[in-house]
Structure formats: structure tokens, C-alpha cells
Design a protein around this motif. Structure first.
Motif, PDB file in Angstrom:
ATOM      1  N   VAL A  39       5.514  -5.705   0.842  1.00 50.29           N
ATOM      2  CA  VAL A  39       6.400  -4.628   1.301  1.00 50.29           C
ATOM      3  C   VAL A  39       5.631  -3.820   2.327  1.00 50.29           C
ATOM      4  O   VAL A  39       4.513  -3.354   2.038  1.00 50.29           O
ATOM      5  N   SER A  69       6.463   8.479   4.721  1.00 49.67           N
ATOM      6  CA  SER A  69       7.581   7.541   4.649  1.00 49.67           C
ATOM      7  C   SER A  69       8.699   8.095   3.768  1.00 49.67           C
ATOM      8  O   SER A  69       8.460   8.561   2.661  1.00 49.67           O
ATOM      9  N   LEU A 109       2.304  11.826  -3.976  1.00 49.39           N
ATOM     10  CA  LEU A 109       1.759  11.302  -2.712  1.00 49.39           C
ATOM     11  C   LEU A 109       2.341  12.076  -1.520  1.00 49.39           C
ATOM     12  O   LEU A 109       1.607  12.517  -0.627  1.00 49.39           O
ATOM     13  N   LYS A 110       3.665  12.251  -1.537  1.00 49.37           N
ATOM     14  CA  LYS A 110       4.329  12.976  -0.449  1.00 49.37           C
ATOM     15  C   LYS A 110       3.760  14.385  -0.323  1.00 49.37           C
ATOM     16  O   LYS A 110       3.455  14.859   0.757  1.00 49.37           O
ATOM     17  N   VAL A 125      -1.692   1.654   9.225  1.00 48.52           N
ATOM     18  CA  VAL A 125      -3.117   1.525   8.874  1.00 48.52           C
ATOM     19  C   VAL A 125      -3.560   0.081   9.103  1.00 48.52           C
ATOM     20  O   VAL A 125      -3.480  -0.766   8.225  1.00 48.52           O
ATOM     21  N   THR A 175       3.277   4.239  -0.234  1.00 49.78           N
ATOM     22  CA  THR A 175       4.671   4.360  -0.645  1.00 49.78           C
ATOM     23  C   THR A 175       5.323   3.002  -0.840  1.00 49.78           C
ATOM     24  O   THR A 175       6.137   2.817  -1.752  1.00 49.78           O
ATOM     25  N   CYS A 197       0.845  -1.204   0.000  1.00 55.79           N
ATOM     26  CA  CYS A 197       0.000   0.000   0.000  1.00 55.79           C
ATOM     27  C   CYS A 197       0.880   1.255   0.000  1.00 55.79           C
ATOM     28  O   CYS A 197       1.974   1.250   0.563  1.00 55.79           O
ATOM     29  N   THR A 235       0.125  -3.411   8.159  1.00 57.31           N
ATOM     30  CA  THR A 235      -0.941  -2.877   7.303  1.00 57.31           C
ATOM     31  C   THR A 235      -1.973  -3.963   6.970  1.00 57.31           C
ATOM     32  O   THR A 235      -1.628  -5.028   6.444  1.00 57.31           O
TER      33      THR A 235
END
Ligand code: M6R
Length: 364
Positions: free
Chosen positions: A101, A155, A239-240, A361, A57, A55, A107
């Protein structure tokens, strides 16, 4: 402890040369040109397909892993967002293996995907940062990232350590599958050994990046573009940025520009282009020309060669050190992290604890 940093995220960004170096030293035997500490439940020489799920990153690290496994080990890779994979009921071939990962190793969607594959009876290896996590325990084997605790919700160092492992594994898989000669592997391994130094060099661009970030903090929308491994990186940059600055950002494969997103371009929507000078650089330049022709402002992340060949007039350029193509995504992670970080700082958001987000999460 943040040391003398304002935020954990800033500290974690700057720890990267060191933690990447630890992670690489754990897995790469630089003298004997091989990948060590390889207690892998997956025999890369025998599988004909690899499935990777994760999920956020971690998923984007897996997507870069796919490019590497396919290029250097000629191993086809299916990459999935874990929340989709877990319900898709994908047929799993007996000659395949699965990788997961996860920084936290907790998660929920990633864990559910792992259990699905376990049920199908394929070997499972996970890249985790927390060794005693549920995902680590339920895997047949793990490749720990040696990033140390990651506190910032966004992350950073876990991502580049995940990439360092994927890069090492791709070389190992290439050797095991006979798709890389010893000479080719030794070149790639030498290139990997340069990563910590290159990352340190890239972080010297911080002042310049901070200036650009101040301007970025005034816009509402940003488009991020890249090709090849810079495409997942463009998604990671977006995303970041959205996570910590709340600016709406989208990451696209540069070639997709004319299939839709170009309609959005005007002077209010800056376009950040990740384009090291490589064999497809010219293709990305033509995308930038399309942006420039529509009044879009371009922020180009490239190297000297790329900057001199782009010839686009007055654009913002972040000039990176020359990086071997193989390891580009690890080194180019730095400017996109710093850009998000300084944009968020300029906006005064809560960088380490952005609104609505949790570090781990554990519910779907
Ligand atoms: O702990 P995990 O690596 O499994 O977490 C996956 C995502 O939740 C995580 O990468 C998230 O996207 C980050 N906040 C990204 O900065």
C-alpha cells in the motif's frame, strides 16, 4: 490550487466524500452485489495467507485491511511495517500472495519489500494513488485509489480511499472464498454505499472539533485509545497529531492500558477514546473509568448510543452519526483528521509542510 481552503490538508479532508465515492463506484457493482474492475493477480479463493506491507499511514490502512480480510473472508493476514519486513527474511509460502500500500508508489522500504516478495515468486497487487509509480510498475497488478493528487504531507484522503479498497476487496474475497453469502455481501455492500454520506455528515462536526482542538493545542502529551478496527485508527490519530502539531501522541489498543500506559495518566495528559457503540463498547467504557479515576481528561468519539451509555460525568464528547460497524474506520477517520488539523492550526505550525517530513520517502 487550494480553492478557498487555508491549507491543502483542509481541502483534502473535505474532498473525502467525493473521492471515496469515486473509488467505491470504480470497484463496487452495487446493483449486482460484486466487486468489479478486479483485474487481480491474486486469486483470493486459492491462497491460504496474505502478507501486507507498507509504511506510516498506508501501514495503518493495511492493519485495518487485516481485520476485514480475517473477519469477512477468513483469510489470515500478516501485516508488516515495510522497513522491518524487507530485512526479516520471512519465509513466504507458495500458497500466499502479497499486497503493498503506498500513496506515492515510491516509498523505498515498501518497494524493497515488494522486490523481496517478487523474488519469492508470489503474486503481488498494490494499492497506489500514483498509477505510473515504481511500485505500480513492479507489481503484477494494481488497485488504484481515485483520490486525486494528495499534496499535504499528512495523508488524509489517500488513507480513506485505501480503506475503501480494502473493504471492497474483503467483500470480494469473502464471496470468492464462500465465507460470505450473497445476502451478507449485499448488506456489507449497502453499508459501503452509505460511506460518502456518513463522511459528509461527520464533517459537520467541525466546529465542535475545532473547539476541542483549541484546548488540545495547550497540552504536550496525548494518549489515543481504541479497540478492534478503532485501534489502528487510534494509532493513525496519534500519527496525524504528532506529524502536524508536534504534540507527543501515542495510539494504543485500549486493552493495553493497564499493561503500561496507565502509569502516564494525570490531568495533563488527555486521553482520546474512539469508541462507537458496538459489541465491545462496554470493555472500552471500563478503560475510560480507569482513566477518569486517575484524573485523566477524556475526549470520547462515539455515537448517540455510546454517549448515553458511557455515563462518565463531565467529559468532552464528539457525537458521530450512527455508522454500521463494518465501515466505522472510514467514517471515524474524519474526526481524528480534523482534530489534528485544527490543533495544528491553533498552534500555528506549517500544516502542509511539517518540519522534518517529506511527502515521499524515497530513501530508507
Ligand atoms: O507514499 P506512501 O503511502 O508509501 O507513504 C507512506 C508514509 O510515508 C506516509 O503514509 C506517512 O506516514 C504520512 N506522512 C502520514 O500522514
Amino acid at each position: 490550487d487550494k480553492g478557498n481552503h487555508r491549507h491543502f490538508m483542509e481541502k483534502e479532508i473535505h474532498e473525502q466524500p467525493e473521492v471515496i465515492s469515486h473509488t467505491l463506484a470504480h470497484y463496487v457493482d452495487f446493483a449486482n452485489v460484486t466487486v468489479k474492475n478486479f483485474e487481480s493477480p491474486i486469486d483470493f479463493a486459492r491462497i491460504d495467507r496474505l502478507s501486507i506491507s507498507a509504511c506510516g499511514t498506508a501501514y495503518l490502512a493495511g492493519l485495518i485491511g487485516k481485520y476485514w480480510f480475517e473477519r469477512y473472508a477468513r483469510l489470515p493476514v500478516d501485516i508488516d511495517i515495510a522497513s522491518e519486513f524487507r530485512y526479516r527474511e520471512m519465509p513466504i509460502s507458495k500458497n500466499s500472495a502479497a499486497m503493498f500500500v503506498s500513496q506515492s508508489g515510491e516509498t523505498a522500504d515498501t518497494l524493497a519489500s515488494l522486490r523481496y516478495c517478487k523474488n519469492e515468486g508470489v503474486p503481488i497487487a498494490s494499492i497506489v494513488n500514483v498509477r505510473d509509480s515504481t511500485i505500480a510498475r513492479e507489481s503484477n497488478g494494481i488497485f488504484p485509489t481515485l483520490a486525486g493528487p494528495e499534496i499535504g504531507v499528512a495523508s488524509t484522503k489517500a488513507f480513506t480511499c485505501q480503506l475503501s479498497i480494502f473493504a471492497s476487496l474483503a467483500v470480494r474475497a469473502g464471496l470468492d472464498r464462500g465465507t460470505l453469502t450473497k445476502d451478507q455481501a449485499s448488506t456489507l455492500i449497502r453499508e459501503l454505499s452509505e460511506v460518502p454520506r456518513l463522511v459528509r455528515e461527520a464533517s459537520k462536526l467541525e466546529d465542535k472539533i475545532e473547539k476541542i482542538a483549541r484546548k488540545l493545542s495547550e497540552v504536550r502529551h496525548v494518549l489515543y485509545l481504541g479497540r478492534d478496527t478503532s485501534y489502528p485508527l487510534a494509532m493513525e490519530g496519534a500519527l496525524k497529531l504528532k506529524e502536524i502539531s508536534y504534540i507527543h501522541a501515542e495510539g494504543y489498543a485500549a486493552g493495553e492500558l493497564k499493561h503500561g500506559p496507565i502509569a502516564l495518566i494525570d490531568k495533563h495528559m488527555p486521553v482520546i477514546v474512539i469508541a462507537p457503540y458496538d459489541r465491545i463498547f462496554e470493555k472500552t467504557v471500563s478503560n475510560m473509568q480507569e482513566v477518569a479515576a486517575r484524573g485523566g481528561q477524556i475526549i470520547l468519539i462515539t455515537d448517540e448510543e455510546g454517549a448515553s451509555r458511557a455515563s462518565l460525568g463531565d467529559i468532552e464528547t464528539i457525537i458521530m452519526p450512527k455508522v454500521p460497524e463494518f465501515v466505522t474506520p472510514i467514517v471515524y477517520a474524519l474526526p481524528i483528521q480534523l482534530l489534528a488539523y485544527h490543533t495544528a492550526v491553533a498552534m500555528g505550525t506549517d500544516v502542509d509542510q511539517p518540519r522534518n517530513l517529506a511527502k515521499s520517502v524515497t530513501v530508507e
